[in-house]
Write a protein that holds these residues in place. Structure first.
Motif, PDB file in Angstrom:
ATOM      1  N   ARG A 113       0.810  -1.284  -0.069  1.00 58.97           N
ATOM      2  CA  ARG A 113      -0.005  -0.187   0.158  1.00 58.97           C
ATOM      3  C   ARG A 113       0.814   1.178   0.071  1.00 58.97           C
ATOM      4  O   ARG A 113       1.976   1.131   0.613  1.00 58.97           O
ATOM      5  N   VAL A 114       0.339   2.219  -0.620  1.00 62.83           N
ATOM      6  CA  VAL A 114       0.833   3.593  -0.513  1.00 62.83           C
ATOM      7  C   VAL A 114       0.496   4.276   0.722  1.00 62.83           C
ATOM      8  O   VAL A 114      -0.785   4.632   0.442  1.00 62.83           O
ATOM      9  N   GLU A 115       1.381   4.825   1.354  1.00 64.49           N
ATOM     10  CA  GLU A 115       0.857   5.811   2.432  1.00 64.49           C
ATOM     11  C   GLU A 115       1.220   7.343   2.235  1.00 64.49           C
ATOM     12  O   GLU A 115       2.526   7.342   2.602  1.00 64.49           O
ATOM     13  N   MET A 116       0.612   8.302   1.794  1.00 64.24           N
ATOM     14  CA  MET A 116       0.913   9.600   1.826  1.00 64.24           C
ATOM     15  C   MET A 116       0.916  10.401   3.083  1.00 64.24           C
ATOM     16  O   MET A 116       0.147  10.122   3.850  1.00 64.24           O
ATOM     17  N   PHE A 117       1.571  11.287   3.218  1.00 65.48           N
ATOM     18  CA  PHE A 117       1.672  12.384   4.142  1.00 65.48           C
ATOM     19  C   PHE A 117       0.714  13.105   4.169  1.00 65.48           C
ATOM     20  O   PHE A 117       0.002  13.492   2.821  1.00 65.48           O
ATOM     21  N   GLU A 118      -0.127  13.312   5.313  1.00 69.34           N
ATOM     22  CA  GLU A 118      -1.344  14.337   5.092  1.00 69.34           C
ATOM     23  C   GLU A 118      -0.680  15.587   4.772  1.00 69.34           C
ATOM     24  O   GLU A 118       0.238  16.139   5.328  1.00 69.34           O
ATOM     25  N   ALA A 119      -1.587  16.365   4.002  1.00 68.01           N
ATOM     26  CA  ALA A 119      -1.362  17.737   3.775  1.00 68.01           C
ATOM     27  C   ALA A 119      -0.809  18.779   4.842  1.00 68.01           C
ATOM     28  O   ALA A 119      -0.109  19.540   4.829  1.00 68.01           O
ATOM     29  N   ASP A 120      -1.678  18.665   6.234  1.00 68.09           N
ATOM     30  CA  ASP A 120      -1.614  19.436   7.182  1.00 68.09           C
ATOM     31  C   ASP A 120      -0.680  18.685   8.284  1.00 68.09           C
ATOM     32  O   ASP A 120      -1.066  19.104   9.500  1.00 68.09           O
ATOM     33  N   SER A 121      -0.209  17.538   7.919  1.00 66.16           N
ATOM     34  CA  SER A 121       0.510  16.798   8.873  1.00 66.16           C
ATOM     35  C   SER A 121       1.819  17.520   9.306  1.00 66.16           C
ATOM     36  O   SER A 121       2.240  18.413   8.841  1.00 66.16           O
ATOM     37  N   ASP A 122       2.465  17.123  10.643  1.00 67.00           N
ATOM     38  CA  ASP A 122       3.656  17.564  10.922  1.00 67.00           C
ATOM     39  C   ASP A 122       4.910  16.943  10.553  1.00 67.00           C
ATOM     40  O   ASP A 122       6.177  17.083  10.871  1.00 67.00           O
ATOM     41  N   ASP A 123       4.861  16.205   9.617  1.00 69.12           N
ATOM     42  CA  ASP A 123       5.945  15.104   9.054  1.00 69.12           C
ATOM     43  C   ASP A 123       6.593  16.286   8.189  1.00 69.12           C
ATOM     44  O   ASP A 123       6.276  16.874   7.333  1.00 69.12           O
ATOM     45  N   VAL A 124       7.961  15.980   8.535  1.00 67.40           N
ATOM     46  CA  VAL A 124       8.986  17.121   7.690  1.00 67.40           C
ATOM     47  C   VAL A 124       9.186  16.533   6.286  1.00 67.40           C
ATOM     48  O   VAL A 124       9.742  15.215   6.124  1.00 67.40           O
ATOM     49  N   ARG A 125       8.940  17.065   5.417  1.00 63.38           N
ATOM     50  CA  ARG A 125       9.114  16.634   4.027  1.00 63.38           C
ATOM     51  C   ARG A 125      10.636  17.111   3.498  1.00 63.38           C
ATOM     52  O   ARG A 125      10.626  18.295   3.197  1.00 63.38           O
ATOM     53  N   GLU A 126      11.498  16.026   3.685  1.00 67.14           N
ATOM     54  CA  GLU A 126      12.769  16.505   3.285  1.00 67.14           C
ATOM     55  C   GLU A 126      12.839  16.397   1.919  1.00 67.14           C
ATOM     56  O   GLU A 126      12.107  15.794   0.866  1.00 67.14           O
ATOM     57  N   ARG A 127      13.692  17.326   1.438  1.00 65.53           N
ATOM     58  CA  ARG A 127      13.873  17.595  -0.078  1.00 65.53           C
ATOM     59  C   ARG A 127      15.535  17.404  -0.584  1.00 65.53           C
ATOM     60  O   ARG A 127      16.243  17.242   0.260  1.00 65.53           O
ATOM     61  N   CYS A 128      15.266  16.890  -1.759  1.00 62.38           N
ATOM     62  CA  CYS A 128      16.578  16.409  -2.337  1.00 62.38           C
ATOM     63  C   CYS A 128      16.559  16.915  -3.683  1.00 62.38           C
ATOM     64  O   CYS A 128      15.837  16.365  -4.487  1.00 62.38           O
ATOM     65  N   GLY A 129      16.906  18.129  -4.097  1.00 62.30           N
ATOM     66  CA  GLY A 129      16.874  18.668  -5.435  1.00 62.30           C
ATOM     67  C   GLY A 129      15.594  19.119  -5.766  1.00 62.30           C
ATOM     68  O   GLY A 129      15.020  19.830  -5.005  1.00 62.30           O
ATOM     69  N   SER A 130      15.097  18.655  -7.011  1.00 73.50           N
ATOM     70  CA  SER A 130      13.813  18.824  -7.511  1.00 73.50           C
ATOM     71  C   SER A 130      12.772  18.050  -6.766  1.00 73.50           C
ATOM     72  O   SER A 130      11.467  17.947  -7.211  1.00 73.50           O
ATOM     73  N   TYR A 131      13.065  16.877  -5.920  1.00 73.54           N
ATOM     74  CA  TYR A 131      12.080  15.975  -5.463  1.00 73.54           C
ATOM     75  C   TYR A 131      12.044  16.060  -3.960  1.00 73.54           C
ATOM     76  O   TYR A 131      12.841  16.800  -3.235  1.00 73.54           O
ATOM     77  N   GLU A 132      10.680  15.569  -3.467  1.00 77.36           N
ATOM     78  CA  GLU A 132      10.563  15.699  -1.904  1.00 77.36           C
ATOM     79  C   GLU A 132       9.827  14.388  -1.425  1.00 77.36           C
ATOM     80  O   GLU A 132       9.364  13.638  -2.120  1.00 77.36           O
ATOM     81  N   HIS A 133      10.350  14.061  -0.164  1.00 76.94           N
ATOM     82  CA  HIS A 133       9.636  12.660   0.276  1.00 76.94           C
ATOM     83  C   HIS A 133       8.177  13.188   0.755  1.00 76.94           C
ATOM     84  O   HIS A 133       7.920  14.019   1.642  1.00 76.94           O
ATOM     85  N   VAL A 134       7.291  12.428   0.103  1.00 73.66           N
ATOM     86  CA  VAL A 134       6.008  12.614   0.190  1.00 73.66           C
ATOM     87  C   VAL A 134       5.270  11.404   0.885  1.00 73.66           C
ATOM     88  O   VAL A 134       3.882  11.561   1.250  1.00 73.66           O
ATOM     89  N   GLY A 135       5.696  10.623   1.283  1.00 73.10           N
ATOM     90  CA  GLY A 135       5.241   9.206   1.931  1.00 73.10           C
ATOM     91  C   GLY A 135       5.743   8.054   1.949  1.00 73.10           C
ATOM     92  O   GLY A 135       7.261   8.120   1.544  1.00 73.10           O
ATOM     93  N   HIS A 136       5.208   6.796   1.852  1.00 77.30           N
ATOM     94  CA  HIS A 136       5.967   5.692   2.131  1.00 77.30           C
ATOM     95  C   HIS A 136       5.228   4.492   1.390  1.00 77.30           C
ATOM     96  O   HIS A 136       4.005   4.590   1.093  1.00 77.30           O
ATOM     97  N   VAL A 137       6.069   3.525   0.612  1.00 81.73           N
ATOM     98  CA  VAL A 137       5.396   2.248   0.263  1.00 81.73           C
ATOM     99  C   VAL A 137       5.627   1.073   1.413  1.00 81.73           C
ATOM    100  O   VAL A 137       6.561   0.978   1.769  1.00 81.73           O
ATOM    101  N   VAL A 138       4.501   0.604   2.027  1.00 81.76           N
ATOM    102  CA  VAL A 138       4.652  -0.553   2.886  1.00 81.76           C
ATOM    103  C   VAL A 138       4.038  -1.520   2.389  1.00 81.76           C
ATOM    104  O   VAL A 138       2.946  -1.780   1.684  1.00 81.76           O
ATOM    105  N   ALA A 139       4.942  -2.770   2.596  1.00 81.46           N
ATOM    106  CA  ALA A 139       4.662  -4.167   1.932  1.00 81.46           C
ATOM    107  C   ALA A 139       4.775  -4.852   3.084  1.00 81.46           C
ATOM    108  O   ALA A 139       5.570  -5.183   3.625  1.00 81.46           O
ATOM    109  N   ASP A 140       3.753  -6.020   3.092  1.00 79.37           N
ATOM    110  CA  ASP A 140       4.023  -7.221   4.062  1.00 79.37           C
ATOM    111  C   ASP A 140       5.080  -8.231   3.333  1.00 79.37           C
ATOM    112  O   ASP A 140       4.827  -8.414   2.099  1.00 79.37           O
TER     113      ASP A 140
END
Length: 510
Positions: free
Chosen positions: A306-333
């Motif tokens: 499943r893809v778990e995205m950060f909420e738009a108003d969450s306190d998660d820090v969106r790390e940036r790397c150049g033109s990309y940003e960390h937006v969530g996680h892919v979680v797999a069993d």
């Protein structure tokens, strides 16, 4: 085939020099013909920006309009129009379904399309679009950057434009094109002597774009500790690849994590950068469609993902790397626990640029074949390249013509044809990763492991683990990649960067 005054040169006359002074050219329009996501986000953006920049700094010339025409392509992701629309240098885009209309209407296409949109808006009682289209100028050039070379020649003939083709591999129509721009000097050997005056060596556009971003890439690397290793997971951008690649590469990552944990080695940090033409919803749809089914059929470790995205108003820090940003996680069993992969996506101001900075931060990449292997190679990133042939019948775009039509037949006939054709093509393809193709041309040992066919995720994990635990081996691969990339750059031969050579050739034909 072409009447006098058409886009193609007469058979006995040569094109103007590709090194003519760009300040002497007269204003016109450039129509860039392209097709797939890799070309749109690399070649097209670099060329369009360079053409606009050259026009803006040329006080003796009229401004050049830059338009994009997407040719129909079975490999397209469907989001190329949106990606081109975000590129500031592009003044207008003709979608693949509109390509025939572009051929029929010629230079009036954008005006007619706008008029039709206005009529529809009034009938539907909607706001009429404020943007105003204009007719393409009488003088111009069609620049081929992906797709079918003959379609570019036909489009240039219809628009009565000159035609410049960038040949990554084959020079197919030197007698009909106005000029060719070649990736490598070695390509000249395959061009008949009477047409070589039309060919100009530029070098590799992909390499140039990646190396241009290399200096900023090193500044964007962030690690939680000096010993942390980062592994990129690159399953592809085209839907046919992603449907198989997403579960396969996630399963490979799970196998790698399990293997390293068993050996007492700290597992790596996994990152998955979405291609500029792919969204998190696309990835989730592919995982929903195939993950459980393929895992059961082939015994892969992976379970439901499943893809778990950060909420738009969450306190998660969106790390940036150049033109990309960390937006969530892919979680797999999987059978040994839970795999968590960081999901990175283009930021709103990225302009559709590939994640070069994030690539450069990787110690290793697990990737499918494609333009990203050239980009990784240019940055010196060690990689394990995989092309799994499980469910290969799902990939229906490998051949054109009659075979391509037969692949689309229903009732299992198309799937059977696709399977046989794809396996036959794979058996004859040779190396598929760009760094290995460079090595073949140079007569040296290919530096990148390629796993093609019905390979298992465990085999991928084993190949990756051998590199991750051996820093000396990784450094050796990195050095080999940079040497090969540098050798490609040295092949330009005519001065200037590859992108500058393409622009010069376009302006010389204007």
């Amino acid at each position: 085939m072409f009447p006098a005054g058409s886009s193609s040169l007469a058979l006995d006359e040569g094109p103007p020099s590709a090194h003519a002074n760009t300040k002497a050219h007269r204003g016109g329009d450039v129509v860039i013909m392209t097709n797939g996501p890799g070309e749109v986000c690399s070649w097209v953006q670099a060329a369009a920006t360079a053409i606009k920049d050259a026009s803006d700094t040329d006080e003796h010339a009229h401004s050049n309009g830059v338009f994009a025409a997407l040719a129909p392509c079975p490999h397209a992701s469907g989001r190329e129009v949106s990606a081109l629309g975000k590129q500031k240098a592009i003044d207008g885009v003709a979608a693949p379904r509109q390509f025939l209309w572009l051929l029929l209407l010629g230079r009036a296409f954008f005006v007619v399309r706008q008029a039709a949109a206005n009529v529809v808006a009034r009938l539907m009682r909607r706001k009429v679009p404020a943007a105003r289209a204009r007719r393409l100028r009488q003088r111009g050039v069609v620049l081929f950057l992906g797709g079918d070379q003959m379609l570019a020649i036909l489009l240039a003939w219809r628009l009565r434009y000159r035609c410049v083709l960038y040949a990554e591999r084959a020079v197919l129509w030197p007698n009909l094109a106005s000029a060719y721009v070649l990736r490598s000097r070695a390509q000249l050997a395959h061009v008949p002597a009477r047409w070589r005056h039309k060919c100009h060596v530029s070098g590799d556009l992909l390499l140039a774009l990646a190396r241009k971003r290399e200096s900023t890439a090193a500044q964007s690397t962030k690690r939680s500790s000096p010993s942390e290793t980062i592994v990129g997971v690159l399953p592809g951008s085209k839907r046919a690849k992603l449907r198989i690649g997403a579960p396969f590469f996630l399963s490979s990552a799970a196998s790698l994590m399990s293997q390293m944990s068993t050996d007492g080695v700290t597992p790596p940090r996994f990152v998955l950068p979405l291609a500029p033409t792919t969204t998190a919803d696309d990835l989730q749809a592919c995982l929903n469609d195939t993950t459980d089914d393929l895992a059961k059929r082939f015994g892969w470790l992976i379970g439901r993902a499943r893809v778990e995205m950060f909420e738009a108003d969450s306190d998660d820090v969106r790390e940036r790397c150049g033109s990309y940003e960390h937006v969530g996680h892919v979680v797999a069993d999987h059978r040994d626990g839970e795999l968590v992969v960081e999901l990175w996506a283009p930021s709103s101001d990225s302009g559709g640029v590939p994640p070069f900075e994030l690539y450069a931060s990787m110690d290793l990449a697990l990737t499918t074949v494609g333009t990203n292997t050239a980009e990784l190679g240019a940055l010196g990133v060690p990689m394990v390249v995989c092309l799994p042939s499980h469910a290969i019948e799902d990939f229906r775009g490998a051949a054109g013509g009659l075979l391509g039509l037969l692949m689309q037949l229903p009732l299992g006939v198309g799937a059977a044809v696709a399977r046989r054709v794809n396996l036959a093509l794979l058996s004859q393809s040779g190396h598929l990763a760009w760094p290995n193709m460079w090595a073949d041309a140079a007569g040296v040992t290919p530096p990148v492991p390629e796993l093609v066919g019905r390979v298992s995720p465990e085999e991928v994990a084993e190949s990756a683990a051998s590199l991750l635990v051996d820093a000396t081996a990784r450094d050796s691969v990195r050095d080999a990649l940079k040497r090969l990339a540098s050798a490609q750059e040295e092949d330009t031969g005519e001065g200037g960067t590859p992108t500058q050579e393409v622009v010069r050739c376009v302006f010389a034909q204007m």
